[in-house]
Design a protein around this motif. Structure first.
Motif, PDB file in Angstrom:
ATOM      1  N   HIS A 293      86.510   7.161  93.501  1.00  0.00           N
ATOM      2  CA  HIS A 293      86.862   8.055  94.456  1.00  0.00           C
ATOM      3  C   HIS A 293      87.891   9.368  93.908  1.00  0.00           C
ATOM      4  CE1 HIS A 293      89.598   4.883  95.080  1.00  0.00           C
ATOM      5  NE2 HIS A 293      88.770   4.125  95.606  1.00  0.00           N
TER       6      HIS A 293
ATOM      7  N   THR B 251      82.876  -7.266 103.014  1.00  0.00           N
ATOM      8  CA  THR B 251      83.629  -6.630 102.819  1.00  0.00           C
ATOM      9  C   THR B 251      85.477  -6.789 102.366  1.00  0.00           C
ATOM     10  OG1 THR B 251      82.478  -4.701 102.970  1.00  0.00           O
ATOM     11  CG2 THR B 251      83.881  -4.517 101.739  1.00  0.00           C
TER      12      THR B 251
ATOM     13  N   ASN C  12      84.625   0.022  99.958  1.00  0.00           N
ATOM     14  CA  ASN C  12      85.113   1.104 101.380  1.00  0.00           C
ATOM     15  C   ASN C  12      83.199   1.316 102.096  1.00  0.00           C
ATOM     16  OD1 ASN C  12      87.522   0.413 101.508  1.00  0.00           O
ATOM     17  ND2 ASN C  12      87.656   2.550 101.517  1.00  0.00           N
ATOM     18  N   ARG C  13      82.156   1.705 100.921  1.00  0.00           N
ATOM     19  CA  ARG C  13      81.084   2.410 100.924  1.00  0.00           C
ATOM     20  C   ARG C  13      80.010   0.920 101.511  1.00  0.00           C
ATOM     21  NH1 ARG C  13      79.632   4.779  96.153  1.00  0.00           N
ATOM     22  NH2 ARG C  13      81.918   5.053  95.736  1.00  0.00           N
ATOM     23  N   TYR C  14      80.271   0.061 101.303  1.00  0.00           N
ATOM     24  CA  TYR C  14      79.403  -1.566 102.157  1.00  0.00           C
ATOM     25  C   TYR C  14      79.799  -1.475 103.979  1.00  0.00           C
ATOM     26  CZ  TYR C  14      80.080  -3.965  97.674  1.00  0.00           C
ATOM     27  OH  TYR C  14      80.812  -4.619  96.665  1.00  0.00           O
TER      28      TYR C  14
ATOM     29  N   ALA D   1      82.576   3.643  90.049  1.00  0.00           N
ATOM     30  CA  ALA D   1      82.716   4.343  91.430  1.00  0.00           C
ATOM     31  C   ALA D   1      83.483   5.677  91.916  1.00  0.00           C
ATOM     32  CB  ALA D   1      82.257   3.266  92.462  1.00  0.00           C
TER      33      ALA D   1
ATOM     34  N   ARG E 186      84.767  -0.301 109.647  1.00  0.00           N
ATOM     35  CA  ARG E 186      85.314   0.745 109.563  1.00  0.00           C
ATOM     36  C   ARG E 186      86.433   0.610 110.572  1.00  0.00           C
ATOM     37  NH1 ARG E 186      85.109   4.305 105.695  1.00  0.00           N
ATOM     38  NH2 ARG E 186      82.934   4.406 104.576  1.00  0.00           N
TER      39      ARG E 186
ATOM     40  N   THR F   7      77.973   3.484  89.536  1.00  0.00           N
ATOM     41  CA  THR F   7      77.903   4.686  89.708  1.00  0.00           C
ATOM     42  C   THR F   7      77.741   5.736  88.330  1.00  0.00           C
ATOM     43  OG1 THR F   7      79.586   5.782  90.919  1.00  0.00           O
ATOM     44  CG2 THR F   7      77.900   5.475  92.134  1.00  0.00           C
TER      45      THR F   7
ATOM     46  N   PRO G 212      79.140  -1.111  93.480  1.00  0.00           N
ATOM     47  CA  PRO G 212      78.640   0.222  93.334  1.00  0.00           C
ATOM     48  C   PRO G 212      78.909   0.641  91.602  1.00  0.00           C
ATOM     49  CG  PRO G 212      80.389   0.213  94.414  1.00  0.00           C
ATOM     50  CD  PRO G 212      80.416  -1.164  94.381  1.00  0.00           C
TER      51      PRO G 212
ATOM     52  N   GLU H 113      91.808   7.260 103.931  1.00  0.00           N
ATOM     53  CA  GLU H 113      91.005   8.225 104.595  1.00  0.00           C
ATOM     54  C   GLU H 113      92.514   8.901 105.215  1.00  0.00           C
ATOM     55  OE1 GLU H 113      88.098   5.833 105.804  1.00  0.00           O
ATOM     56  OE2 GLU H 113      86.965   5.295 102.929  1.00  0.00           O
TER      57      GLU H 113
ATOM     58  N   SER I 212      86.403   1.055  96.549  1.00  0.00           N
ATOM     59  CA  SER I 212      84.692   1.448  95.851  1.00  0.00           C
ATOM     60  C   SER I 212      84.207   0.875  97.283  1.00  0.00           C
ATOM     61  CB  SER I 212      84.569   1.123  94.387  1.00  0.00           C
ATOM     62  OG  SER I 212      86.151   1.553  93.530  1.00  0.00           O
TER      63      SER I 212
END
Length: 300
Positions: free
Chosen positions: A33, A272, A187-189, A31, A195, A73, A71, A177, A185
């Protein structure tokens, strides 16, 4: 450039036997980034050949954690590796890494039972075990890890030193960010509202860093004020810990401490789990001026 992909020990050994020059390893759980990519770029400047491992390690997940939904990917990860000029991708399955249930694992010692280790029993034993296995299989000259996982990095350095593993461990700075949230990885949750709450972690660290001249109590007090507000947000931050620790041992620093330290925080937003930290250098705090002290000019 398309990296060579090895999925078994035998494939990795065959690729590794043909390598000429120095090797840098970037261990990941996939995953990928921008944080991972920054580590790959750092590795590229340290060695002739860059290898990236992609393996979601079941040993470092506890009961009820997100092993099943972590995740995965792989196709995108290989594309990212290709874009960064990675030479080798090692992507084993759990059966390749653990042909049988491990009977001998790395005991992390006292450092593995504090801070993150206190909230995630067994996590660091699993992490150190897989890192040792990857170091043995890939045989890199240097391995690069992110400083966002500061306790993990400190423990890997200690393991390598204590067990005389012939590899240099290098840390890469935390990538964030735009709003300050450390890249992860997981953070996509996060939903948009989650957020917003999660931003309190980096905001608390910044508040603590801004108060560093006041000493340990001022640092943690300033950070905790931000986190207390986040605990009342919607959705709320559920704080796991906020600690100011010695950078090499991860034991909490005493009042009046001066030297290198890490302000570390972890919490949950929704389901999370997120961690973050900031390194600090604490100078001795000058004692308050005592007007009765000898040599103090008298008022006229």
């Amino acid at each position: 450039m398309t990296p060579v992909i090895a999925k078994t020990r035998e494939e990795l050994a065959a690729v590794r036997s043909g390598v000429r020059g120095t090797v840098a390893l970037v261990p990941t759980m996939g995953a990928l980034h921008e944080g991972h990519r920054s580590l790959i770029r750092k590795a590229r400047g340290l060695a002739d050949v860059v290898a990236v491992s992609i393996f979601v390690n079941p040993l470092q997940f506890g009961p009820g954690e997100d092993l099943d939904r972590y995740p995965r990917t792989f196709a995108d990860d290989v594309e990212a590796c290709a874009a960064e000029g990675v030479d080798i991708v090692f992507a084993p399955t759990a059966e390749v890494m653990y042909p049988a249930t491990p009977q001998v694992t790395i005991e992390p010692g006292e450092m593995g039972r504090v801070v993150e280790g206190r909230t995630r029993p067994g996590h660091f034993a699993g992490m150190l075990t897989v890192v040792m296995k990857l170091l043995q299989l890939v045989r890199p000259d240097v391995a690069v890890f992110g400083e966002k996982d500061a306790q993990q990095l400190a423990m890997i350095r200690r393991m390598v030193a204590d067990l005389d593993v012939p590899v240099r461990i290098v840390g890469g700075p935390t990538v964030r960010e735009l709003g300050g949230l450390a890249l992860s990885s997981r953070n996509r949750y996060l939903s948009e509202a989650e957020r917003e709450t999660a931003l309190s972690l980096s905001q608390a660290l910044q508040a603590g860093a801004d108060a560093v001249q006041g000493g340990p109590a001022a640092v943690t007090g300033a950070a905790r004020a931000v986190l207390d507000k986040a605990a009342r947000a919607e959705p709320p931050l559920e704080l796991d810990y906020l600690v100011l620790v010695d950078a090499s041992t991860f034991t909490e620093v005493p009042a009046g401490y001066s030297g290198e330290a890490v302000l570390a925080v972890a919490g949950r937003v929704g389901t999370t789990h997120l961690i973050d930290n900031v390194p600090l250098s604490l100078a001795p705090v000058a004692p308050p001026h005592d007007p009765r002290a000898p040599g103090t000019p008298k008022e006229s």
